[in-house]
Design a protein around this motif. Structure first.
Motif, PDB file in Angstrom:
ATOM      1  N   GLY A  69       0.807  -1.212   0.000  1.00  0.00           N
ATOM      2  CA  GLY A  69       0.000   0.000   0.000  1.00  0.00           C
ATOM      3  C   GLY A  69       0.842   1.265   0.000  1.00  0.00           C
ATOM      4  O   GLY A  69       0.479   2.263  -0.632  1.00  0.00           O
ATOM      5  N   ARG A  70       1.969   1.242   0.700  1.00  0.00           N
ATOM      6  CA  ARG A  70       2.845   2.421   0.729  1.00  0.00           C
ATOM      7  C   ARG A  70       3.543   2.643  -0.609  1.00  0.00           C
ATOM      8  O   ARG A  70       3.979   3.753  -0.905  1.00  0.00           O
ATOM      9  CB  ARG A  70       3.871   2.277   1.843  1.00  0.00           C
ATOM     10  N   ARG A  71       3.668   1.601  -1.427  1.00  0.00           N
ATOM     11  CA  ARG A  71       4.380   1.714  -2.700  1.00  0.00           C
ATOM     12  C   ARG A  71       3.450   1.898  -3.887  1.00  0.00           C
ATOM     13  O   ARG A  71       3.902   1.912  -5.041  1.00  0.00           O
ATOM     14  CB  ARG A  71       5.219   0.440  -2.933  1.00  0.00           C
ATOM     15  N   ARG A  72       2.160   2.061  -3.648  1.00  0.00           N
ATOM     16  CA  ARG A  72       1.205   2.060  -4.751  1.00  0.00           C
ATOM     17  C   ARG A  72       1.451   3.167  -5.769  1.00  0.00           C
ATOM     18  O   ARG A  72       1.173   3.012  -6.950  1.00  0.00           O
ATOM     19  CB  ARG A  72      -0.219   2.182  -4.215  1.00  0.00           C
ATOM     20  N   THR A  73       1.973   4.316  -5.316  1.00  0.00           N
ATOM     21  CA  THR A  73       2.169   5.425  -6.245  1.00  0.00           C
ATOM     22  C   THR A  73       3.179   5.090  -7.334  1.00  0.00           C
ATOM     23  O   THR A  73       3.167   5.711  -8.397  1.00  0.00           O
ATOM     24  CB  THR A  73       2.644   6.664  -5.474  1.00  0.00           C
ATOM     25  N   THR A  74       4.057   4.130  -7.095  1.00  0.00           N
ATOM     26  CA  THR A  74       5.069   3.761  -8.078  1.00  0.00           C
ATOM     27  C   THR A  74       4.718   2.490  -8.831  1.00  0.00           C
ATOM     28  O   THR A  74       5.518   2.025  -9.652  1.00  0.00           O
ATOM     29  CB  THR A  74       6.432   3.574  -7.383  1.00  0.00           C
ATOM     30  N   LEU A  75       3.536   1.927  -8.561  1.00  0.00           N
ATOM     31  CA  LEU A  75       3.152   0.651  -9.172  1.00  0.00           C
ATOM     32  C   LEU A  75       2.026   0.847 -10.177  1.00  0.00           C
ATOM     33  O   LEU A  75       1.148   1.705  -9.997  1.00  0.00           O
ATOM     34  CB  LEU A  75       2.706  -0.344  -8.094  1.00  0.00           C
ATOM     35  N   THR A  98       0.258  -4.461 -11.987  1.00  0.00           N
ATOM     36  CA  THR A  98       1.104  -4.970 -10.898  1.00  0.00           C
ATOM     37  C   THR A  98       0.307  -5.105  -9.615  1.00  0.00           C
ATOM     38  O   THR A  98       0.443  -6.092  -8.875  1.00  0.00           O
ATOM     39  CB  THR A  98       2.308  -4.037 -10.689  1.00  0.00           C
ATOM     40  N   LEU A  99      -0.546  -4.132  -9.326  1.00  0.00           N
ATOM     41  CA  LEU A  99      -1.375  -4.194  -8.125  1.00  0.00           C
ATOM     42  C   LEU A  99      -2.346  -5.374  -8.190  1.00  0.00           C
ATOM     43  O   LEU A  99      -2.594  -6.035  -7.176  1.00  0.00           O
ATOM     44  CB  LEU A  99      -2.152  -2.891  -7.955  1.00  0.00           C
ATOM     45  N   VAL A 142      -5.920  -2.611  -2.127  1.00  0.00           N
ATOM     46  CA  VAL A 142      -4.757  -2.840  -2.993  1.00  0.00           C
ATOM     47  C   VAL A 142      -4.969  -2.216  -4.369  1.00  0.00           C
ATOM     48  O   VAL A 142      -4.117  -1.469  -4.868  1.00  0.00           O
ATOM     49  CB  VAL A 142      -4.466  -4.349  -3.118  1.00  0.00           C
ATOM     50  N   GLN A 143      -6.102  -2.476  -5.007  1.00  0.00           N
ATOM     51  CA  GLN A 143      -6.358  -1.922  -6.332  1.00  0.00           C
ATOM     52  C   GLN A 143      -7.175  -0.635  -6.291  1.00  0.00           C
ATOM     53  O   GLN A 143      -7.315   0.028  -7.323  1.00  0.00           O
ATOM     54  CB  GLN A 143      -7.090  -2.952  -7.202  1.00  0.00           C
ATOM     55  N   ASN A 144      -7.697  -0.279  -5.144  1.00  0.00           N
ATOM     56  CA  ASN A 144      -8.457   0.966  -5.005  1.00  0.00           C
ATOM     57  C   ASN A 144      -7.541   2.027  -4.416  1.00  0.00           C
ATOM     58  O   ASN A 144      -7.299   2.061  -3.208  1.00  0.00           O
ATOM     59  CB  ASN A 144      -9.684   0.747  -4.112  1.00  0.00           C
ATOM     60  N   ARG A 145      -7.037   2.900  -5.252  1.00  0.00           N
ATOM     61  CA  ARG A 145      -6.054   3.886  -4.804  1.00  0.00           C
ATOM     62  C   ARG A 145      -6.655   4.957  -3.902  1.00  0.00           C
ATOM     63  O   ARG A 145      -5.912   5.748  -3.312  1.00  0.00           O
ATOM     64  CB  ARG A 145      -5.381   4.533  -6.016  1.00  0.00           C
ATOM     65  N   ASP A 146      -7.973   5.038  -3.805  1.00  0.00           N
ATOM     66  CA  ASP A 146      -8.603   6.009  -2.908  1.00  0.00           C
ATOM     67  C   ASP A 146      -8.648   5.526  -1.459  1.00  0.00           C
ATOM     68  O   ASP A 146      -9.008   6.296  -0.566  1.00  0.00           O
ATOM     69  CB  ASP A 146     -10.031   6.298  -3.372  1.00  0.00           C
ATOM     70  N   LEU A 147      -8.316   4.264  -1.225  1.00  0.00           N
ATOM     71  CA  LEU A 147      -8.368   3.697   0.118  1.00  0.00           C
ATOM     72  C   LEU A 147      -6.965   3.462   0.652  1.00  0.00           C
ATOM     73  O   LEU A 147      -6.009   3.318  -0.115  1.00  0.00           O
ATOM     74  CB  LEU A 147      -9.146   2.373   0.108  1.00  0.00           C
ATOM     75  N   GLU A 148      -6.847   3.408   1.966  1.00  0.00           N
ATOM     76  CA  GLU A 148      -5.587   3.117   2.645  1.00  0.00           C
ATOM     77  C   GLU A 148      -5.686   1.775   3.347  1.00  0.00           C
ATOM     78  O   GLU A 148      -6.777   1.303   3.678  1.00  0.00           O
ATOM     79  CB  GLU A 148      -5.247   4.219   3.656  1.00  0.00           C
ATOM     80  N   ALA A 149      -4.516   1.179   3.586  1.00  0.00           N
ATOM     81  CA  ALA A 149      -4.493  -0.112   4.270  1.00  0.00           C
ATOM     82  C   ALA A 149      -4.837   0.018   5.741  1.00  0.00           C
ATOM     83  O   ALA A 149      -5.296  -0.940   6.371  1.00  0.00           O
ATOM     84  CB  ALA A 149      -3.119  -0.763   4.107  1.00  0.00           C
TER      85      ALA A 149
END
Length: 453
Positions: free
Chosen positions: A328-334, A338-339, A381-388
């Motif tokens: 989740g912390r790396r999502r901006t680069t993925l 990949t997600l 994981v695939q929803n970038r609007d949510l956090e872990a």
């Protein structure tokens, strides 16, 4: 005839009190020993901030050396940036050479060193004396009086800037009323009674309520909401301060309950697509599509099961949840593909982990808990609007917890509701890169906080 009361022997009274205190201390020691004995029989680890939802303030910090250790990776020092818009410029030309003393006033020169000198001007109250003149009308013989200028109407003698400072110092910095009165006198030479400060705060309720209504409309217009709550004292009752937020908007609600009724009253007929929270029942069941549970809370619960004796399910599950948080912390680069692959891998790993049969009661209890929220672990994981995790809600509530410790709560209900509205404006302004004092001024003027482009 009434019998006179015999005089009380002070020494005997003190001796009696000391004897009573010794008895109470002995009873307390016996109870503490009994509690320790029962805990040892149960064999359960103590609840700490690392393995439960206890706040960090409830934990016992280790005693470490007072001398800090050297940094493993020291970095070069940084200097203060020059102000982007200085009040004035002071260009100084050299008159003589430091080496030989020659006259260089006519030589071509360029800046060699540039720095700022910052100062706060002495502040005194700016008092405007308004005199409304009048007299007797020569036409109708009735009395007349001049109309007050705009912004200088009769009423409270304190202007909007003073009101903004009072709200900021009280609600943002948590300064109690008596100390706030002294601070205004010492810093600005301004004499204001505590009653006048209370009147300023109560008069701000309407504009802040109107400002929060605009924030709430934008929040409910989105597809996701995260929520959490913390305790607060109102009068002699225990209340709860809720936060509902997502993106650049946050709304706080003060309520006497911690039930679903609070969330239902806040949402009305609206239901967001996604919801992020811990596993409190009052915060579950509001999403139309999926609910994301806080993995940080789960990791602490798993840690407690490990400390309690589970060596089958706990270690692997903890590693899996930590791996999910790292993704989740790396999502901006993925990339999205990949997600998708990562989520499928997490699901396969979870299936293998949940296929294990724990032998310890703590592991069995943990497995039942995970099975209940099985479908709510990796929604993010695939929803970038949510956090872990629900860390965003906890960060929003942290200033409220500090305020609670400073002031011990509120005497009346209107103070709690006003504080919730002020926190809504301040937290929303922070997310929109607006200073707190500017947000307060805008709200008092009835202007909305700018929405980021």
């Amino acid at each position: 005839m009434n019998t006179p009361t015999p005089p009380i022997d002070k020494d005997a009274l003190i001796a009696s009190l000391l004897e009573r205190i010794e008895v109470l201390m002995a009873q307390n020691a016996a109870l503490a020993a009994r509690v320790a004995e029962l805990e040892a029989k149960l064999g359960l680890p103590p609840k700490t901030p690392d393995n439960s939802s206890l706040p960090p303030s409830k934990g016992q910090k280790p005693s470490l050396p007072s001398v800090p250790k050297r940094k493993a990776k020291p970095h070069p020092g940084a200097h203060r940036l020059l102000h982007s818009n200085p009040t004035r410029h002071h260009d100084v030309l050299a008159l003589s050479c430091q080496a030989c003393g020659a006259d260089v006033s006519g030589a071509e020169q360029s800046p060699c060193e540039v720095y700022d000198r910052v100062e706060i001007p002495t502040t005194e109250p700016d008092v405007t004396r308004v005199s409304l003149h009048g007299g007797t009308c020569p036409c109708c013989a009735k009395r007349f009086k001049a109309e007050p200028p705009a912004g200088l109407e009769p009423g409270s003698p304190f202007g909007p800037n003073i009101r903004a400072f009072v709200i900021y110092l009280r609600a943002v910095q948590g300064i109690p009323l008596a100390r706030l009165r002294d601070a205004l006198l010492d810093l600005f030479g301004l004499t204001i009674s505590e009653g006048a400060l209370v009147n300023m705060l109560s008069a701000a309720a309407a504009p802040f309520k109107a400002g929060v209504s605009l924030i709430k409309v934008r929040l409910l217009g989105g597809t996701a909401i995260a929520s959490d709550e913390t305790g607060v004292r109102v009068g002699r009752a225990n209340w709860w301060l809720w936060v509902f937020h997502h993106g650049d908007s946050a709304v706080f609600v003060a309520d006497a309950h911690r039930s679903k009724a609070v969330v239902e009253a806040f949402l009305g007929d609206h239901r967001p697509d996604f919801w992020t929270s811990d596993r409190l029942g009052a915060q579950a069941g509001w999403a139309r599509k999926d609910h994301q549970v806080c993995l940080a809370h789960l990791i602490r619960d798993v840690q407690y099961a490990i400390e309690a004796g589970d060596a089958v399910l706990g270690p692997g599950l903890k590693h899996l949840l930590e791996r999910a948080c790292a993704i989740g912390r790396r999502r901006t680069t993925l990339k999205n593909a990949t997600l998708k692959a990562y989520e499928a891998d997490l699901e396969r790993r979870l299936d293998r982990t949940m296929a294990l049969d724990p032998t310890h009661p703590a592991g069995t209890k943990l497995k039942r808990m995970i099975l209940k929220v099985r479908s709510q672990l990796f929604v993010f994981v695939q929803n970038r609007d949510l956090e872990a995790t629900n860390n965003g809600s906890e960060r929003a509530l942290r200033p409220c917890a500090v305020y609670r410790k400073i002031t011990n709560g509120f005497r009346q209900e209107w103070g709690a509701h006003l504080y919730a509205d002020i926190r809504s404006v301040i937290e929303t302004a922070r997310r929109r890169s607006v200073r707190a004092i500017d947000a307060i001024r805008l709200t008092l003027r009835g202007q909305p906080i700018a929405v980021p482009a």
